[in-house]
Scaffold this motif. Structure first.
Motif, PDB file in Angstrom:
ATOM      1  N   LEU A  40      -6.206  25.536  30.955  1.00 15.26           N
ATOM      2  CA  LEU A  40      -5.885  26.929  30.658  1.00 15.26           C
ATOM      3  C   LEU A  40      -7.073  27.652  30.035  1.00 15.26           C
ATOM      4  N   TYR A  41      -7.681  27.067  29.010  1.00 19.45           N
ATOM      5  CA  TYR A  41      -8.755  27.752  28.299  1.00 19.45           C
ATOM      6  C   TYR A  41      -9.984  27.939  29.196  1.00 19.45           C
ATOM      7  N   THR A  42     -10.307  26.922  29.988  1.00 15.94           N
ATOM      8  CA  THR A  42     -11.471  27.031  30.874  1.00 15.94           C
ATOM      9  C   THR A  42     -11.216  28.039  31.980  1.00 15.94           C
ATOM     10  N   SER A  43     -10.022  27.966  32.560  1.00 14.09           N
ATOM     11  CA  SER A  43      -9.653  28.913  33.613  1.00 14.09           C
ATOM     12  C   SER A  43      -9.659  30.346  33.089  1.00 14.09           C
ATOM     13  N   THR A  44      -9.183  30.527  31.864  1.00 15.18           N
ATOM     14  CA  THR A  44      -9.121  31.869  31.273  1.00 15.18           C
ATOM     15  C   THR A  44     -10.509  32.468  31.112  1.00 15.18           C
ATOM     16  N   TRP A  45     -11.470  31.660  30.642  1.00 15.91           N
ATOM     17  CA  TRP A  45     -12.830  32.171  30.477  1.00 15.91           C
ATOM     18  C   TRP A  45     -13.454  32.501  31.832  1.00 15.91           C
ATOM     19  N   ALA A  46     -13.241  31.640  32.821  1.00 16.71           N
ATOM     20  CA  ALA A  46     -13.763  31.915  34.167  1.00 16.71           C
ATOM     21  C   ALA A  46     -13.149  33.197  34.723  1.00 16.71           C
ATOM     22  N   LEU A  47     -11.861  33.411  34.461  1.00 12.69           N
ATOM     23  CA  LEU A  47     -11.188  34.612  34.940  1.00 12.69           C
ATOM     24  C   LEU A  47     -11.693  35.859  34.211  1.00 12.69           C
ATOM     25  N   THR A  48     -12.005  35.726  32.929  1.00 12.43           N
ATOM     26  CA  THR A  48     -12.576  36.841  32.176  1.00 12.43           C
ATOM     27  C   THR A  48     -13.871  37.316  32.820  1.00 12.43           C
ATOM     28  N   LEU A  49     -14.723  36.369  33.194  1.00 12.69           N
ATOM     29  CA  LEU A  49     -15.988  36.719  33.846  1.00 12.69           C
ATOM     30  C   LEU A  49     -15.747  37.347  35.214  1.00 12.69           C
ATOM     31  N   ALA A  50     -14.705  36.911  35.910  1.00 11.13           N
ATOM     32  CA  ALA A  50     -14.375  37.514  37.196  1.00 11.13           C
ATOM     33  C   ALA A  50     -13.983  38.977  37.021  1.00 11.13           C
ATOM     34  N   PHE A  51     -13.225  39.281  35.968  1.00  8.37           N
ATOM     35  CA  PHE A  51     -12.851  40.668  35.714  1.00  8.37           C
ATOM     36  C   PHE A  51     -14.060  41.495  35.272  1.00  8.37           C
ATOM     37  N   VAL A  52     -14.977  40.888  34.552  1.00  6.18           N
ATOM     38  CA  VAL A  52     -16.225  41.573  34.213  1.00  6.18           C
ATOM     39  C   VAL A  52     -16.937  42.002  35.496  1.00  6.18           C
ATOM     40  N   ALA A  53     -17.079  41.065  36.428  1.00  6.79           N
ATOM     41  CA  ALA A  53     -17.772  41.359  37.683  1.00  6.79           C
ATOM     42  C   ALA A  53     -17.011  42.387  38.514  1.00  6.79           C
ATOM     43  N   TRP A  54     -15.680  42.250  38.552  1.00  3.70           N
ATOM     44  CA  TRP A  54     -14.861  43.108  39.414  1.00  3.70           C
ATOM     45  C   TRP A  54     -14.947  44.579  39.009  1.00  3.70           C
ATOM     46  N   THR A  55     -14.945  44.846  37.722  1.00  7.53           N
ATOM     47  CA  THR A  55     -14.937  46.234  37.249  1.00  7.53           C
ATOM     48  C   THR A  55     -16.323  46.722  36.823  1.00  7.53           C
ATOM     49  N   MET A  56     -17.332  45.898  37.040  1.00  8.83           N
ATOM     50  CA  MET A  56     -18.694  46.246  36.652  1.00  8.83           C
ATOM     51  C   MET A  56     -19.171  47.534  37.303  1.00  8.83           C
ATOM     52  N   TRP A  57     -18.833  47.704  38.583  1.00 11.01           N
ATOM     53  CA  TRP A  57     -19.366  48.858  39.300  1.00 11.01           C
ATOM     54  C   TRP A  57     -18.897  50.176  38.701  1.00 11.01           C
ATOM     55  N   ALA A  58     -17.712  50.194  38.103  1.00  8.63           N
ATOM     56  CA  ALA A  58     -17.212  51.424  37.488  1.00  8.63           C
ATOM     57  C   ALA A  58     -18.123  51.893  36.361  1.00  8.63           C
ATOM     58  N   THR A  59     -18.837  50.973  35.719  1.00 11.17           N
ATOM     59  CA  THR A  59     -19.748  51.341  34.634  1.00 11.17           C
ATOM     60  C   THR A  59     -21.120  51.752  35.161  1.00 11.17           C
ATOM     61  N   ILE A  60     -21.388  51.438  36.424  1.00 12.40           N
ATOM     62  CA  ILE A  60     -22.694  51.717  37.025  1.00 12.40           C
ATOM     63  C   ILE A  60     -22.680  52.993  37.851  1.00 12.40           C
ATOM     64  N   ALA A  61     -21.569  53.222  38.575  1.00 12.46           N
ATOM     65  CA  ALA A  61     -21.516  54.296  39.568  1.00 12.46           C
ATOM     66  C   ALA A  61     -21.887  55.664  39.005  1.00 12.46           C
ATOM     67  N   ALA A  62     -21.388  55.964  37.799  1.00 10.21           N
ATOM     68  CA  ALA A  62     -21.625  57.289  37.222  1.00 10.21           C
ATOM     69  C   ALA A  62     -23.092  57.526  36.876  1.00 10.21           C
ATOM     70  N   GLN A  63     -23.892  56.458  36.815  1.00  7.21           N
ATOM     71  CA  GLN A  63     -25.297  56.581  36.426  1.00  7.21           C
ATOM     72  C   GLN A  63     -26.222  56.855  37.610  1.00  7.21           C
ATOM     73  N   LEU A  64     -25.778  56.521  38.833  1.00  6.66           N
ATOM     74  CA  LEU A  64     -26.698  56.452  39.969  1.00  6.66           C
ATOM     75  C   LEU A  64     -27.471  57.749  40.205  1.00  6.66           C
ATOM     76  N   ASN A  65     -26.769  58.859  40.334  1.00  6.42           N
ATOM     77  CA  ASN A  65     -27.445  60.112  40.670  1.00  6.42           C
ATOM     78  C   ASN A  65     -28.242  60.695  39.510  1.00  6.42           C
ATOM     79  N   HIS A  66     -28.124  60.091  38.340  1.00  5.89           N
ATOM     80  CA  HIS A  66     -28.911  60.536  37.185  1.00  5.89           C
ATOM     81  C   HIS A  66     -30.246  59.816  37.101  1.00  5.89           C
ATOM     82  N   ILE A  67     -30.423  58.739  37.880  1.00  5.26           N
ATOM     83  CA  ILE A  67     -31.651  57.938  37.776  1.00  5.26           C
ATOM     84  C   ILE A  67     -32.414  57.859  39.100  1.00  5.26           C
TER      85      ILE A  67
END
Length: 449
Positions: free
Chosen positions: A45-72
């Protein structure tokens, strides 16, 4: 029960190997669980949970990047930016339809190892693409689609972990796995603004400049999170197991689709998790549009943090009151009230009312998500079918990450206001309340879950 306890002791003896314990896995047997099962289940459970946390980091990462693109220095249209923002949700949700079945086919540890390793390809590729403003839109489509598959890890993770725990503890176990895993959404929103301004001594490449001449290390968001993802492969190999999950024929696996409760539970979970992940993806853009005077970069993490953080509590409460359906029903009613007051906040341009209502809305999603998953093993007696339905509902619910931003975009594009989008979401919430009450929560429904 005493006879069963003697049987398991006779079969396994005093000092069985880990392999022997896994071959005779029986978490409903109290002696087995206390002597051997609980420790192994919690490691997984604990190992799977940490791996899943990183998956959610990756999955929603683009939402933090997209708004920056046309500014740079990138030059994409609004439609292209919103399409890229919705793409991870579409790919992740669709991938869940397949990932649900893979732990049974390949083994829980094996598949967690493979699915986590696959994240490194788009993480590194996207980090490289972001350093060059000449990178084409089509290249970003491929890479963003690749990072979107991270969202599929949820279904395989939940389908696998559910087999390790007895029914009486499934609500809490699945709540921990999903809830802490969901915290990856909050984690990326919290860390991305800091990573954008950190040079790391040039380790991850040169910065790009925004309109104000400020250095932006946008590639850091990808490269930084690739490191713990790679290290997690070691943890998965050391602490997870391939639990012998009964393999089903395709015909048996398809049988869940002929059961009306599969689809009803999909509606409930979509209202819960679809709202959580969809609002997470769209909230910062919504604030930027409705309250442009508000600086929101470091507050975007708070809603997902609350929704994910209370999910284990929701599972625990559902276990304690012995009713996931009642917890789900009351949480849906709270969600309905929060949606209505959110609309009031937008109409009156009252940011405290708007944001406070949104936080309550996120709070309600955490309880709905946990309690709904607690309901599934009680609605479906077969552990295998319960696991498959858990994965399938997770897949359908994840389409919220695609649909909610699209509904918001449609409302702004055709109606000039986001309010019609909220009317649609409110109507869907009312429908879900009726389904939950009529089929599961009311006396005489015939199902105690």
């Amino acid at each position: 029960m005493e006879m069963e306890n003697k049987d398991i002791l006779a079969v396994l003896g005093e000092n069985p190997t880990r392999r022997e314990i896994l071959e005779h896995w029986d978490p409903e047997n109290e002696v087995f669980w206390k002597r051997w099962g609980e420790r192994i289940a919690k490691q997984n459970l604990y190992t799977s949970t940490w791996a899943l946390t990183l998956a959610f980091v990756a999955w929603t990462m683009w939402a933090t990047i997209a708004a920056q693109l046309n500014h740079i220095g990138f030059h994409f249209t609004d439609n292209e930016i919103f399409t890229l923002a919705a793409l991870p949700g579409l790919v992740g949700a669709t991938g869940r339809l397949v990932y649900t079945y893979l732990p049974a086919m390949l083994g829980g540890r094996n598949w967690t190892l493979i699915s986590t390793a696959l994240l490194l390809i788009p993480l590194i590729g996207l980090g490289n693409a972001l350093t060059d403003t000449a990178t084409t839109y089509d290249t970003f489509v491929l890479l963003v689609a690749g990072i979107g598959i991270a969202g599929a890890n949820f279904s395989s993770s939940m389908a696998n972990i559910g087999f390790f725990f007895p029914k009486s503890q499934k609500g809490l176990a699945l709540g921990i796995n999903a809830g802490i895993g969901n915290l990856g959404v909050s984690l990326i929103y919290l860390t991305a603004p800091m990573l954008l301004g950190m040079s790391f001594g040039g380790l991850f490449g040169a910065p790009l400049l925004n309109e104000a001449g400020k250095e932006i290390y946008i590639q850091n968001v990808c490269y930084f999170w690739a490191i713990p993802t790679a290290l997690t492969l070691i943890l998965v190999w050391m602490f997870m197991d391939n639990l012998p999950i009964p393999k089903q024929s395709p015909r048996s696996m398809m049988s869940i689709f002929g059961n009306i409760h599969t689809w009803l539970l999909c509606v409930i979970y979509t209202c819960g998790f679809g709202s959580f992940i969809g609002y997470s993806a769209a909230l910062a853009l919504l604030v930027n549009r409705e309250f442009p005077e508000v600086s929101f970069a470091y507050a975007a993490f708070l809603g997902p943090f609350i929704g994910a953080g209370v999910r284990p509590i929701g599972g625990w409460v559902a276990d304690k009151v012995n009713s996931g359906s009642k917890v789900t029903l009351y949480s849906l009613l709270l969600m309905l009230i929060a949606c209505i007051t959110t609309v009031m906040g937008i109409q009156s341009h009252n940011f405290p009312l708007f944001f406070g209502s949104f936080l309550v809305l996120f709070f309600s999603t955490g309880f709905i998500n946990a309690a709904c998953f607690r309901m599934i093993p009680f609605v479906f007696d077969s552990p295998v079918h319960a696991s498959l339905v858990t994965g399938f509902t997770a897949a359908i619910g994840a389409y919220g990450a695609f649909l909610i931003p699209k509904i918001f975009g449609w409302a702004y594009g055709t109606q000039g206001s986001v309010i019609p989008a909220f009317y649609i979401l409110i109507a869907f919430t009312v429908l879900t309340i009726i389904i939950t009450w009529f089929f599961y929560a009311r006396k005489g429904s015939g199902i105690k879950c």
